[in-house]
Design a protein around this motif. Structure first.
Motif, PDB file in Angstrom:
ATOM      1  N   ASN A 106       0.766  -1.174  -0.051  1.00  0.00           N
ATOM      2  CA  ASN A 106      -0.125   0.065   0.270  1.00  0.00           C
ATOM      3  C   ASN A 106       0.826   1.243   0.049  1.00  0.00           C
ATOM      4  OD1 ASN A 106      -1.825  -1.917   0.019  1.00  0.00           O
ATOM      5  ND2 ASN A 106      -3.188  -0.665   1.714  1.00  0.00           N
ATOM      6  N   ALA A 107       1.947   1.087   0.751  1.00  0.00           N
ATOM      7  CA  ALA A 107       2.766   2.461   0.778  1.00  0.00           C
ATOM      8  C   ALA A 107       3.303   2.799  -0.709  1.00  0.00           C
ATOM      9  CB  ALA A 107       3.826   2.068   1.710  1.00  0.00           C
ATOM     10  N   LYS A 108       3.360   1.705  -1.713  1.00  0.00           N
ATOM     11  CA  LYS A 108       3.764   2.185  -3.006  1.00  0.00           C
ATOM     12  C   LYS A 108       2.726   2.118  -3.942  1.00  0.00           C
ATOM     13  CE  LYS A 108       8.580   0.055  -2.692  1.00  0.00           C
ATOM     14  NZ  LYS A 108       9.529  -0.732  -3.289  1.00  0.00           N
ATOM     15  N   ASN A 109       1.374   1.803  -3.433  1.00  0.00           N
ATOM     16  CA  ASN A 109       0.118   1.939  -4.145  1.00  0.00           C
ATOM     17  C   ASN A 109       0.410   0.977  -5.317  1.00  0.00           C
ATOM     18  OD1 ASN A 109      -2.204   3.088  -3.597  1.00  0.00           O
ATOM     19  ND2 ASN A 109      -2.496   4.412  -5.293  1.00  0.00           N
ATOM     20  N   GLU A 110       1.058  -0.229  -5.139  1.00  0.00           N
ATOM     21  CA  GLU A 110       1.343  -1.132  -6.207  1.00  0.00           C
ATOM     22  C   GLU A 110       0.761  -2.707  -5.641  1.00  0.00           C
ATOM     23  OE1 GLU A 110       5.677  -0.809  -6.838  1.00  0.00           O
ATOM     24  OE2 GLU A 110       4.996  -1.109  -8.851  1.00  0.00           O
ATOM     25  N   VAL A 111       0.245  -3.148  -6.734  1.00  0.00           N
ATOM     26  CA  VAL A 111      -0.204  -4.632  -6.600  1.00  0.00           C
ATOM     27  C   VAL A 111       0.753  -5.787  -7.169  1.00  0.00           C
ATOM     28  CG1 VAL A 111      -2.058  -6.358  -6.773  1.00  0.00           C
ATOM     29  CG2 VAL A 111      -2.733  -3.803  -5.968  1.00  0.00           C
ATOM     30  N   TYR A 112       0.966  -6.602  -6.879  1.00  0.00           N
ATOM     31  CA  TYR A 112       1.728  -7.748  -7.690  1.00  0.00           C
ATOM     32  C   TYR A 112       1.179  -9.016  -7.865  1.00  0.00           C
ATOM     33  CZ  TYR A 112       4.947  -4.344  -5.538  1.00  0.00           C
ATOM     34  OH  TYR A 112       5.465  -2.986  -5.061  1.00  0.00           O
ATOM     35  N   LEU A 113       1.654  -9.843  -9.047  1.00  0.00           N
ATOM     36  CA  LEU A 113       1.142 -11.042  -9.275  1.00  0.00           C
ATOM     37  C   LEU A 113       2.151 -11.803  -9.274  1.00  0.00           C
ATOM     38  CD1 LEU A 113      -1.554 -12.869  -9.547  1.00  0.00           C
ATOM     39  CD2 LEU A 113      -1.156 -12.383 -12.086  1.00  0.00           C
ATOM     40  N   GLN A 114       2.671 -12.759  -8.588  1.00  0.00           N
ATOM     41  CA  GLN A 114       3.699 -13.551  -8.474  1.00  0.00           C
ATOM     42  C   GLN A 114       3.321 -15.019  -9.138  1.00  0.00           C
ATOM     43  OE1 GLN A 114       7.329 -13.381  -7.819  1.00  0.00           O
ATOM     44  NE2 GLN A 114       7.593 -15.406  -8.849  1.00  0.00           N
ATOM     45  N   MET A 115       3.907 -14.928 -10.385  1.00  0.00           N
ATOM     46  CA  MET A 115       3.374 -16.424 -11.051  1.00  0.00           C
ATOM     47  C   MET A 115       4.607 -17.411 -11.122  1.00  0.00           C
ATOM     48  SD  MET A 115       1.682 -14.240 -14.297  1.00  0.00           S
ATOM     49  CE  MET A 115       2.904 -13.777 -14.877  1.00  0.00           C
ATOM     50  N   ASN A 116       4.316 -18.329 -10.478  1.00  0.00           N
ATOM     51  CA  ASN A 116       5.256 -19.836 -10.604  1.00  0.00           C
ATOM     52  C   ASN A 116       4.886 -20.832 -11.172  1.00  0.00           C
ATOM     53  OD1 ASN A 116       6.694 -18.114  -8.844  1.00  0.00           O
ATOM     54  ND2 ASN A 116       5.889 -18.953  -7.086  1.00  0.00           N
ATOM     55  N   SER A 117       5.849 -21.768 -11.601  1.00  0.00           N
ATOM     56  CA  SER A 117       5.335 -22.977 -12.411  1.00  0.00           C
ATOM     57  C   SER A 117       4.561 -22.497 -13.577  1.00  0.00           C
ATOM     58  CB  SER A 117       4.599 -23.914 -11.528  1.00  0.00           C
ATOM     59  OG  SER A 117       5.391 -24.364 -10.359  1.00  0.00           O
ATOM     60  N   LEU A 118       5.075 -21.569 -14.335  1.00  0.00           N
ATOM     61  CA  LEU A 118       4.342 -21.154 -15.609  1.00  0.00           C
ATOM     62  C   LEU A 118       4.272 -22.184 -16.617  1.00  0.00           C
ATOM     63  CD1 LEU A 118       5.613 -17.409 -15.589  1.00  0.00           C
ATOM     64  CD2 LEU A 118       3.124 -18.224 -15.613  1.00  0.00           C
ATOM     65  N   GLN A 119       3.187 -22.093 -17.381  1.00  0.00           N
ATOM     66  CA  GLN A 119       2.915 -23.215 -18.103  1.00  0.00           C
ATOM     67  C   GLN A 119       2.276 -22.491 -19.679  1.00  0.00           C
ATOM     68  OE1 GLN A 119       3.635 -26.539 -17.756  1.00  0.00           O
ATOM     69  NE2 GLN A 119       4.092 -25.624 -15.611  1.00  0.00           N
ATOM     70  N   PRO A 120       2.421 -23.047 -20.683  1.00  0.00           N
ATOM     71  CA  PRO A 120       2.243 -22.757 -22.018  1.00  0.00           C
ATOM     72  C   PRO A 120       0.639 -21.993 -22.029  1.00  0.00           C
ATOM     73  CG  PRO A 120       3.639 -24.394 -22.291  1.00  0.00           C
ATOM     74  CD  PRO A 120       3.226 -24.404 -20.919  1.00  0.00           C
ATOM     75  N   ASN A 121       0.070 -22.515 -21.336  1.00  0.00           N
ATOM     76  CA  ASN A 121      -1.331 -22.092 -21.545  1.00  0.00           C
ATOM     77  C   ASN A 121      -1.543 -21.098 -20.452  1.00  0.00           C
ATOM     78  OD1 ASN A 121      -1.652 -23.468 -18.977  1.00  0.00           O
ATOM     79  ND2 ASN A 121      -3.060 -24.903 -19.515  1.00  0.00           N
ATOM     80  N   ASP A 122      -0.468 -20.473 -19.810  1.00  0.00           N
ATOM     81  CA  ASP A 122      -0.690 -19.323 -19.116  1.00  0.00           C
ATOM     82  C   ASP A 122      -0.370 -18.228 -20.041  1.00  0.00           C
ATOM     83  OD1 ASP A 122       0.922 -21.100 -16.267  1.00  0.00           O
ATOM     84  OD2 ASP A 122      -1.244 -20.071 -16.557  1.00  0.00           O
ATOM     85  N   THR A 123      -0.040 -18.353 -21.411  1.00  0.00           N
ATOM     86  CA  THR A 123       0.373 -17.236 -22.324  1.00  0.00           C
ATOM     87  C   THR A 123      -0.950 -16.607 -22.647  1.00  0.00           C
ATOM     88  OG1 THR A 123       2.292 -18.686 -23.319  1.00  0.00           O
ATOM     89  CG2 THR A 123       1.253 -16.894 -24.511  1.00  0.00           C
TER      90      THR A 123
END
Length: 125
Positions: free
Chosen positions: A74-91
């Protein structure tokens, strides 16, 4: 005016990780829920993950549970999405959306949201 800008997309091999960032302006994160949506070629947009920094509720699509994690600073007013074990259908193109509706823990709607320009995530096999 509510605005969000995504960053952090790129090309990664299957099994790899990426972290997307969403920088919000014109509002603070406790005013609106934030969502990550994606659209793959030839497919409809789908909700990936949503977060309320106000009450801690989170939503994850079944396809990403256990692999993706949404968080905020919140201090940076940022939201993150950490994506692990990515697969081709995440494209897909991944979009950050301000002012989403989180429906229980089972859905997230962006019908009235403010969308970013999107960032491309490509996962090679």
């Amino acid at each position: 005016e509510k605005q969000v800008v995504e960053s952090g997309g790129g090309l990664v091999q299957a099994g790899g990780s990426l972290r997307l960032s969403c920088l919000a302006s014109g509002f603070t994160l406790d005013e609106y829920h934030i969502g990550w949506f994606r659209q793959a070629p030839g497919k409809e947009r789908e909700a990936v993950s949503c977060i309320s920094t106000r009450d801690g509720r989170q939503f994850y699509a079944d396809s990403v549970k256990g692999r993706f994690t949404v968080s905020s600073e919140n201090a940076k007013n940022e939201v993150y999405l950490q994506m692990n074990s990515l697969q081709p259908n995440d494209t897909a193109v991944y979009y950050c959306v301000a002012d989403v509706a989180i429906i229980g823990n089972s859905d997230c709607s962006a019908d009235f949201g403010s969308w970013g320009q999107g960032t491309q995530v490509t996962v090679s096999s």
